[in-house]
Write a protein that holds these residues in place. Sequence first.
Motif, PDB file in Angstrom:
ATOM      1  N   GLU A   1      62.554 -37.539   0.496  1.00 62.71           N
ATOM      2  CA  GLU A   1      62.780 -37.251  -1.061  1.00 62.71           C
ATOM      3  C   GLU A   1      64.338 -37.695  -1.142  1.00 62.71           C
ATOM      4  O   GLU A   1      64.807 -37.247  -2.236  1.00 62.71           O
ATOM      5  CB  GLU A   1      62.589 -35.762  -1.338  1.00 62.71           C
ATOM      6  CG  GLU A   1      61.044 -35.415  -1.026  1.00 62.71           C
ATOM      7  CD  GLU A   1      60.881 -34.065  -1.462  1.00 62.71           C
ATOM      8  OE1 GLU A   1      60.715 -33.673  -2.611  1.00 62.71           O
ATOM      9  OE2 GLU A   1      60.624 -33.403  -0.324  1.00 62.71           O
ATOM     10  N   THR A   2      65.012 -38.217  -0.055  1.00 61.26           N
ATOM     11  CA  THR A   2      66.375 -38.449  -0.217  1.00 61.26           C
ATOM     12  C   THR A   2      66.770 -40.030   0.108  1.00 61.26           C
ATOM     13  O   THR A   2      65.985 -40.651   0.786  1.00 61.26           O
ATOM     14  CB  THR A   2      67.197 -37.503   0.837  1.00 61.26           C
ATOM     15  OG1 THR A   2      67.146 -38.185   2.237  1.00 61.26           O
ATOM     16  CG2 THR A   2      66.998 -36.282   0.773  1.00 61.26           C
TER      17      THR A   2
ATOM     18  N   LEU B   1      66.129 -51.095  -2.862  1.00 58.79           N
ATOM     19  CA  LEU B   1      66.336 -51.124  -4.265  1.00 58.79           C
ATOM     20  C   LEU B   1      65.094 -50.307  -4.836  1.00 58.79           C
ATOM     21  O   LEU B   1      65.426 -49.493  -5.780  1.00 58.79           O
ATOM     22  CB  LEU B   1      66.497 -52.570  -4.528  1.00 58.79           C
ATOM     23  CG  LEU B   1      67.668 -53.340  -4.078  1.00 58.79           C
ATOM     24  CD1 LEU B   1      67.765 -54.867  -4.679  1.00 58.79           C
ATOM     25  CD2 LEU B   1      69.033 -52.614  -4.531  1.00 58.79           C
ATOM     26  N   PHE B   2      64.062 -50.467  -4.375  1.00 61.26           N
ATOM     27  CA  PHE B   2      62.873 -50.075  -5.266  1.00 61.26           C
ATOM     28  C   PHE B   2      62.728 -48.681  -4.875  1.00 61.26           C
ATOM     29  O   PHE B   2      62.542 -47.867  -5.500  1.00 61.26           O
ATOM     30  CB  PHE B   2      61.385 -50.686  -4.972  1.00 61.26           C
ATOM     31  CG  PHE B   2      61.182 -51.990  -5.528  1.00 61.26           C
ATOM     32  CD1 PHE B   2      60.474 -52.014  -6.634  1.00 61.26           C
ATOM     33  CD2 PHE B   2      61.714 -53.260  -4.863  1.00 61.26           C
ATOM     34  CE1 PHE B   2      60.274 -53.420  -7.160  1.00 61.26           C
ATOM     35  CE2 PHE B   2      61.637 -54.583  -5.270  1.00 61.26           C
ATOM     36  CZ  PHE B   2      60.842 -54.602  -6.502  1.00 61.26           C
TER      37      PHE B   2
ATOM     38  N   ILE C   1      63.130 -45.012  -7.103  1.00 67.62           N
ATOM     39  CA  ILE C   1      62.135 -44.001  -7.172  1.00 67.62           C
ATOM     40  C   ILE C   1      62.574 -42.467  -6.702  1.00 67.62           C
ATOM     41  O   ILE C   1      62.394 -41.465  -7.373  1.00 67.62           O
ATOM     42  CB  ILE C   1      60.827 -44.246  -6.191  1.00 67.62           C
ATOM     43  CG1 ILE C   1      60.263 -45.455  -6.646  1.00 67.62           C
ATOM     44  CG2 ILE C   1      59.916 -42.851  -5.912  1.00 67.62           C
ATOM     45  CD1 ILE C   1      59.481 -45.289  -7.760  1.00 67.62           C
ATOM     46  N   ILE C   2      63.503 -42.406  -5.708  1.00 61.23           N
ATOM     47  CA  ILE C   2      64.278 -41.228  -5.322  1.00 61.23           C
ATOM     48  C   ILE C   2      65.234 -40.672  -6.480  1.00 61.23           C
ATOM     49  O   ILE C   2      65.281 -39.614  -7.004  1.00 61.23           O
ATOM     50  CB  ILE C   2      65.139 -41.467  -4.203  1.00 61.23           C
ATOM     51  CG1 ILE C   2      64.399 -41.918  -2.858  1.00 61.23           C
ATOM     52  CG2 ILE C   2      65.963 -40.357  -3.870  1.00 61.23           C
ATOM     53  CD1 ILE C   2      63.399 -40.805  -2.557  1.00 61.23           C
TER      54      ILE C   2
ATOM     55  N   LEU D   1      56.361 -43.530  -4.173  1.00 59.40           N
ATOM     56  CA  LEU D   1      56.254 -45.076  -3.962  1.00 59.40           C
ATOM     57  C   LEU D   1      55.608 -44.853  -2.474  1.00 59.40           C
ATOM     58  O   LEU D   1      56.094 -44.413  -1.598  1.00 59.40           O
ATOM     59  CB  LEU D   1      57.619 -45.538  -3.784  1.00 59.40           C
ATOM     60  CG  LEU D   1      57.517 -46.856  -3.535  1.00 59.40           C
ATOM     61  CD1 LEU D   1      58.791 -47.802  -4.193  1.00 59.40           C
ATOM     62  CD2 LEU D   1      57.551 -47.638  -2.029  1.00 59.40           C
ATOM     63  N   PHE D   2      54.395 -45.519  -2.373  1.00 58.22           N
ATOM     64  CA  PHE D   2      53.812 -45.365  -1.044  1.00 58.22           C
ATOM     65  C   PHE D   2      53.835 -46.980  -0.443  1.00 58.22           C
ATOM     66  O   PHE D   2      53.324 -47.899  -1.024  1.00 58.22           O
ATOM     67  CB  PHE D   2      52.233 -45.150  -1.079  1.00 58.22           C
ATOM     68  CG  PHE D   2      51.892 -44.608   0.026  1.00 58.22           C
ATOM     69  CD1 PHE D   2      51.582 -43.212   0.728  1.00 58.22           C
ATOM     70  CD2 PHE D   2      51.251 -45.641   1.078  1.00 58.22           C
ATOM     71  CE1 PHE D   2      50.926 -42.914   1.712  1.00 58.22           C
ATOM     72  CE2 PHE D   2      50.582 -45.261   2.397  1.00 58.22           C
ATOM     73  CZ  PHE D   2      50.680 -43.987   2.784  1.00 58.22           C
TER      74      PHE D   2
END
Length: 389
Positions: A119-120, A90-91, A95-96, A155-156
């Motif tokens: 990135e997807t 969900l997070f 971000i994407i 997001l890492f």
Amino acid sequence: MIKITRPENCCGCSACAQRCPKQCITMEEDPEGFLYPRIDLSKCIDCKLCEKVCPIINPNEDKQPLEIYATINPDEETRKQSSSGGVFSLFATRIIQENGVVFGARFDENWEVKHDYTETIEGLAAFRGSKYVQSRIEDAYQKAESFLKSGRKVLFSGTPCQIAGLKRFLRKDYDNLITVDFICHGVPSPKIWRHYLKVTCNQLAGGEDYEIKAINFRNKDRGWKNFSFLLNLNVTGKTNKTLCEPAGNNAYMKGFLGNLYLRPSCHYCAVKSGKSGSDITFADYWGVQKQNPSLNDDKGVSLAFYNTPKGNLYKLPSDTPLSYQEAIKYNRAAVKSHKAHRKRNLFFQKFNEGETDMAALVNQLTKETITAKAIRLTKRIIIKIIRKS
């Protein structure tokens, strides 16, 4: 410069190697299969950056979360593919959708574990599910820094020590960085994983050529609490071969959960109790059946620790808040390191000498430990009976 005189003083985060301006630090595998920094002294300029970015040399202070919630992903398929409640997705999806980049641990072409980015939304699937092997960070910190400097949201996700290493590596706070870790039992040796996987695949395939189709350390077909290790092969000229064993019966999982081959630093973890500096921490809500039985459907429930105001901005809607003491009651690894198995050194000695198969060695040593515990317990009971009489 970084000098590792005791293995427990290095978590293998690779921050030193990535920050070195002369690229004179490489991460090399030791006899136990863990990566440690090695320095080319002919290139070193004694700038001491490697020391400044080390999370072990520069530990943070303990920090409790601002808020904690029990939560699940409403998408049942994503939840099934995840180790607990599936909330990381969900997070990461958010971000994407905000044109961001997500870093996480995935299997590589050899089914070893490395850090990578996507990135997807489709690429997030590779990051789902626990992977009980220490991942290779490689140049992930440098890539994350490049995205951050370009203005992209990042997001890492990683182990607490990897997040602490990233924060030290960056040497500044970025408003566009969200860091996510999890309550960590410890990281097993990649060398042991490679051996186990090769031997098990060959046995399953009967000596025939094979292709690994899937690996799941936390398969939920038998339930979230009674999870299984699953390995699926496509064997040349034959039907698929599948190994699915309860964690308590699988040799690799027994050795992991029994602390036979965790990284030495895991037994003296310097980043527990909120010291990683992460914005959000995830965990399995193991005590749900006692604390919130209405949520207990055995499909997986997550705990989300919101540690910073930035993390709070990404808070999911939830009506099940928990106190800190409730949250850590069944997740003691949040604040306490697991002790090494008392026969850990013997395991690596025998394994490296090639005396016996890894699975047989795990079964032998864990069985001996259980027998020894039973004997000690029996002695204590007898002594109590004698004292009472």
